[in-house]
Design an enzyme around this catalytic site. Structure first.
Site, PDB file in Angstrom:
ATOM      1  N   LYS A 159       1.029 -10.544   8.517  1.00 47.22           N
ATOM      2  CA  LYS A 159       0.666  -9.609   7.437  1.00 47.22           C
ATOM      3  C   LYS A 159       0.882 -10.284   6.082  1.00 47.22           C
ATOM      4  O   LYS A 159       0.046 -10.153   5.176  1.00 47.22           O
ATOM      5  CB  LYS A 159       1.464  -8.312   7.535  1.00 47.22           C
ATOM      6  N   ASN A 214      -6.974  -3.284   9.282  1.00 43.20           N
ATOM      7  CA  ASN A 214      -7.351  -1.915   9.657  1.00 43.20           C
ATOM      8  C   ASN A 214      -8.071  -1.864  10.991  1.00 43.20           C
ATOM      9  O   ASN A 214      -8.755  -0.871  11.291  1.00 43.20           O
ATOM     10  CB  ASN A 214      -8.237  -1.298   8.573  1.00 43.20           C
ATOM     11  N   ARG A 224      -8.266  -8.445   3.699  1.00 43.54           N
ATOM     12  CA  ARG A 224      -7.180  -7.541   4.101  1.00 43.54           C
ATOM     13  C   ARG A 224      -7.664  -6.403   4.994  1.00 43.54           C
ATOM     14  O   ARG A 224      -6.892  -5.848   5.778  1.00 43.54           O
ATOM     15  CB  ARG A 224      -6.463  -7.000   2.860  1.00 43.54           C
ATOM     16  N   GLU A 238       0.712  -1.359  16.213  1.00 44.36           N
ATOM     17  CA  GLU A 238       0.469  -2.224  15.044  1.00 44.36           C
ATOM     18  C   GLU A 238       0.875  -3.665  15.339  1.00 44.36           C
ATOM     19  O   GLU A 238       0.312  -4.598  14.771  1.00 44.36           O
ATOM     20  CB  GLU A 238       1.195  -1.696  13.803  1.00 44.36           C
ATOM     21  N   HIS A 273      -8.339   1.377  12.924  1.00 42.08           N
ATOM     22  CA  HIS A 273      -7.937   2.465  12.028  1.00 42.08           C
ATOM     23  C   HIS A 273      -9.085   3.401  11.658  1.00 42.08           C
ATOM     24  O   HIS A 273      -8.845   4.548  11.302  1.00 42.08           O
ATOM     25  CB  HIS A 273      -7.310   1.903  10.749  1.00 42.08           C
ATOM     26  N   LYS A 307       0.866  -1.188   0.000  1.00 42.55           N
ATOM     27  CA  LYS A 307       0.000   0.000   0.000  1.00 42.55           C
ATOM     28  C   LYS A 307       0.899   1.233   0.000  1.00 42.55           C
ATOM     29  O   LYS A 307       1.764   1.367   0.878  1.00 42.55           O
ATOM     30  CB  LYS A 307      -0.892   0.030   1.234  1.00 42.55           C
ATOM     31  N   GLU A 354      -7.251  -5.861  -1.121  1.00 41.10           N
ATOM     32  CA  GLU A 354      -8.300  -5.603  -0.135  1.00 41.10           C
ATOM     33  C   GLU A 354      -9.707  -5.728  -0.730  1.00 41.10           C
ATOM     34  O   GLU A 354     -10.540  -4.826  -0.596  1.00 41.10           O
ATOM     35  CB  GLU A 354      -8.104  -4.220   0.515  1.00 41.10           C
TER      36      GLU A 354
HETATM   37  P1  NAD Z   1       7.174   8.295  10.393  1.00 45.83           P
HETATM   38  O1  NAD Z   1       7.545   7.836   9.076  1.00 45.83           O
HETATM   39  O2  NAD Z   1       6.696   9.693  10.549  1.00 45.83           O
HETATM   40  O3  NAD Z   1       8.401   8.064  11.375  1.00 45.83           O
HETATM   41  C1  NAD Z   1       8.289   8.419  12.712  1.00 45.83           C
HETATM   42  C2  NAD Z   1       9.418   9.374  13.172  1.00 45.83           C
HETATM   43  O4  NAD Z   1      10.570   8.624  13.454  1.00 45.83           O
HETATM   44  C3  NAD Z   1       9.805  10.398  12.148  1.00 45.83           C
HETATM   45  O5  NAD Z   1      10.112  11.612  12.796  1.00 45.83           O
HETATM   46  C4  NAD Z   1      11.048   9.793  11.537  1.00 45.83           C
HETATM   47  O6  NAD Z   1      11.901  10.748  10.958  1.00 45.83           O
HETATM   48  C5  NAD Z   1      11.684   9.166  12.738  1.00 45.83           C
HETATM   49  N1  NAD Z   1      12.575   8.041  12.507  1.00 45.83           N
HETATM   50  C6  NAD Z   1      12.444   7.058  11.586  1.00 45.83           C
HETATM   51  N2  NAD Z   1      13.346   6.119  11.790  1.00 45.83           N
HETATM   52  C7  NAD Z   1      14.095   6.498  12.846  1.00 45.83           C
HETATM   53  C8  NAD Z   1      15.180   5.916  13.546  1.00 45.83           C
HETATM   54  N3  NAD Z   1      15.645   4.700  13.255  1.00 45.83           N
HETATM   55  N4  NAD Z   1      15.726   6.606  14.560  1.00 45.83           N
HETATM   56  C9  NAD Z   1      15.214   7.825  14.927  1.00 45.83           C
HETATM   57  N5  NAD Z   1      14.176   8.404  14.335  1.00 45.83           N
HETATM   58  C10 NAD Z   1      13.624   7.742  13.303  1.00 45.83           C
HETATM   59  O7  NAD Z   1       6.023   7.383  11.039  1.00 45.83           O
HETATM   60  P2  NAD Z   1       5.773   5.809  11.069  1.00 45.83           P
HETATM   61  O8  NAD Z   1       5.111   5.551  12.345  1.00 45.83           O
HETATM   62  O9  NAD Z   1       6.970   5.038  10.699  1.00 45.83           O
HETATM   63  O10 NAD Z   1       4.732   5.601   9.880  1.00 45.83           O
HETATM   64  C11 NAD Z   1       3.460   6.205   9.917  1.00 45.83           C
HETATM   65  C12 NAD Z   1       2.942   6.305   8.506  1.00 45.83           C
HETATM   66  O11 NAD Z   1       2.811   4.999   7.956  1.00 45.83           O
HETATM   67  C13 NAD Z   1       1.584   6.952   8.409  1.00 45.83           C
HETATM   68  O12 NAD Z   1       1.582   7.879   7.377  1.00 45.83           O
HETATM   69  C14 NAD Z   1       0.656   5.798   8.101  1.00 45.83           C
HETATM   70  O13 NAD Z   1      -0.463   6.187   7.378  1.00 45.83           O
HETATM   71  C15 NAD Z   1       1.544   4.905   7.308  1.00 45.83           C
HETATM   72  N6  NAD Z   1       1.136   3.506   7.305  1.00 45.83           N
HETATM   73  C16 NAD Z   1       1.071   2.867   6.125  1.00 45.83           C
HETATM   74  C17 NAD Z   1       0.751   1.533   6.062  1.00 45.83           C
HETATM   75  C18 NAD Z   1       0.777   0.811   4.762  1.00 45.83           C
HETATM   76  O14 NAD Z   1       0.323  -0.329   4.714  1.00 45.83           O
HETATM   77  N7  NAD Z   1       1.334   1.385   3.718  1.00 45.83           N
HETATM   78  C19 NAD Z   1       0.470   0.828   7.251  1.00 45.83           C
HETATM   79  C20 NAD Z   1       0.543   1.527   8.462  1.00 45.83           C
HETATM   80  C21 NAD Z   1       0.883   2.863   8.482  1.00 45.83           C
HETATM   81  N1  GLY Z   2      -1.992  -1.446   7.143  1.00 45.98           N
HETATM   82  C1  GLY Z   2      -3.114  -2.034   6.540  1.00 45.98           C
HETATM   83  C2  GLY Z   2      -2.784  -2.794   5.315  1.00 45.98           C
HETATM   84  O1  GLY Z   2      -1.667  -2.879   4.888  1.00 45.98           O
HETATM   85  O2  GLY Z   2      -3.679  -3.303   4.697  1.00 45.98           O
END
Ligand code: NAD
Ligand code: GLY
Length: 368
Positions: A231, A249, A245, A189, A252, A147, A241
């Site tokens: 997953k 969520n 799938r 998660e 969510h 995704k 989905e």
């Molecule tokens: P993020 O990418 O904002 O990272 C969180 C913070 O940690 C940021 O400030 C980043 O710069 C920092 N960071 C990253 N790695 C680090 C490290 N090793 N050391 C120190 N700092 C570090 O947030 P996240 O929680 O990783 O991801 C959230 C995003 O993922 C949301 O936009 C959400 O919608 C998306 N998401 C997508 C899916 C999908 O299936 N594609 C699933 C769940 C969430």
């Molecule tokens: N995080 C939800 C999905 O990947 O479907």
């Protein structure tokens, strides 16, 4: 062959199958990338927080394989998961003369991963990309399953594409530099997989929550591997989905309303999901699917993971009405009817609608 402390989980998607490599000291080892196709160009996309920690090391690992190797550093934060930031990736690809064999590397958390994946899906109608997730949330969820996308001011992740990476590299050592709040967000998660798919994993998380919070390497390795296995199994059955799938969520629907209602970046995605799971569990109880003891069990675990279990108020005038309004902008919604992932206490999650009055009761109960 895997080194003893390295493991691989496979995502089975016919000709789009790929490995998730899990272990320490992986991301900066050139051998990790040995099986990737050669190309003249590669672009590492990262952000201003992750770049100083890890970009040079990834560059060094990839230099021999990609002669025309560049790094693009984006601004950090959910608030930058936008068209404008996405365009910076296209600008860089075009400025560096990147062709359709160019490999993109997403080095960072879910924000960088989702945007880089979407750029890869659309640049020249699709170029290969690799996920190098550096947050717990990205290692257990967002980097896996294809995704990709960005936010729209009217709804979270509303613009995007399904597009699978060539591989995912989960280097557990990168989790040691994560802020504690981000570690907790990732645990949301991890916890999610228990009530939707595996009660023995839920019990294991309960037994190891202190070790996980303390970043014990063995505990993190198991949490990442088991999460990726669950997953991978769901995605392999329902990549786009069509049905199953959606259980990923869980929490969510409420969570996305919290994120959008407060403004992206106020609460972390994982924090909103943690609280959203408590709300979804209460809704499941009101629908007669799960008992109060299970709701309490989940709430305690989410709290122990350092996550909020009480929802924020999104409107003084009509808080529940504002949640409902925001939840109608959800990809699971059908004909304006909100659909929720619900649980039954036996790890059989389902997606269904619920009467507004019941949802209002849950929001009133769960918000301060
Ligand atoms: P993020 O990418 O904002 O990272 C969180 C913070 O940690 C940021 O400030 C980043 O710069 C920092 N960071 C990253 N790695 C680090 C490290 N090793 N050391 C120190 N700092 C570090 O947030 P996240 O929680 O990783 O991801 C959230 C995003 O993922 C949301 O936009 C959400 O919608 C998306 N998401 C997508 C899916 C999908 O299936 N594609 C699933 C769940 C969430
Ligand atoms: N995080 C939800 C999905 O990947 O479907």
């Amino acid at each position: 062959m895997n080194a003893p402390d390295h493991q691989t989980v496979l995502i089975n998607l016919d000709d789009r199958s790929y490995p998730i490599a899990i272990g320490a000291a992986l991301f900066d080892d050139p051998l990790t990338y040995a099986e990737l196709p050669g190309a003249s160009s590669a672009l590492i996309v990262t952000n201003s927080t992750v770049a100083p920690l890890y970009a040079q090391r990834l560059q060094a690992a990839l230099q021999g394989k990609y002669p025309n190797l560049h790094t693009l550093t984006l601004p950090d934060g959910e608030a930058f998961k936008t068209w404008q930031t996405l365009n910076l990736i296209f600008d860089a690809l075009l400025q560096h003369g990147c062709d359709r064999k160019t490999v993109l590397f997403a080095l960072g958390g879910g924000v960088v991963g989702d945007m880089t994946g979407f750029a890869a899906a659309s640049y020249m109608r699709g170029v290969p990309f690799v996920q190098v997730p550096t947050t717990l949330l990205a290692q257990v969820d967002s980097s896996v399953g294809g995704k990709t996308g960005i936010n729209h001011p009217l709804g979270k992740n509303m613009i995007g594409a399904f597009y699978q990476p060539l591989m995912v590299v989960c280097d557990l050592a990168t989790l040691q530099t994560l802020p504690q709040r981000e570690l907790s967000a990732g645990l949301a998660e991890v916890i999610k997989y228990g009530p939707i798919a595996d009660l023995s994993f839920l019990a294991w998380i309960e037994d190891h929550i202190d070790a996980l919070m303390a970043r014990d390497a063995k505990a993190l390795a198991h949490a990442v591997k088991r999460s990726c296995e669950i997953k991978a199994s769901v995605v392999a059955q329902d990549e786009r989905e069509a049905g199953l799938r959606a259980i990923l969520n869980f929490g969510h629907t409420f969570g996305h309303a919290i994120e959008a209602g407060l403004g992206y970046g106020q609460w972390l995605h994982g924090e909103a999901v943690g609280c959203g799971m408590v709300m979804a569990a209460h809704l499941s109880q009101r629908l007669g699917l799960v008992d109060a003891a299970f709701v309490q069990r989940l709430t305690v675990l989410i709290q122990k993971a350092g996550l909020p279990v009480t929802g924020p108020r999104l409107s003084e005038a009509d808080n529940a009405g504002r949640y409902l309004e925001l939840m109608r902008v959800d990809k699971k919604a059908e004909g304006g009817a909100i659909r929720f992932v619900v649980i039954d206490g036996a790890a059989r999650a389902a997606v269904r609608s619920a009467p507004d009055a019941l949802v209002r009761e849950v929001i009133d109960l769960c918000c301060t």
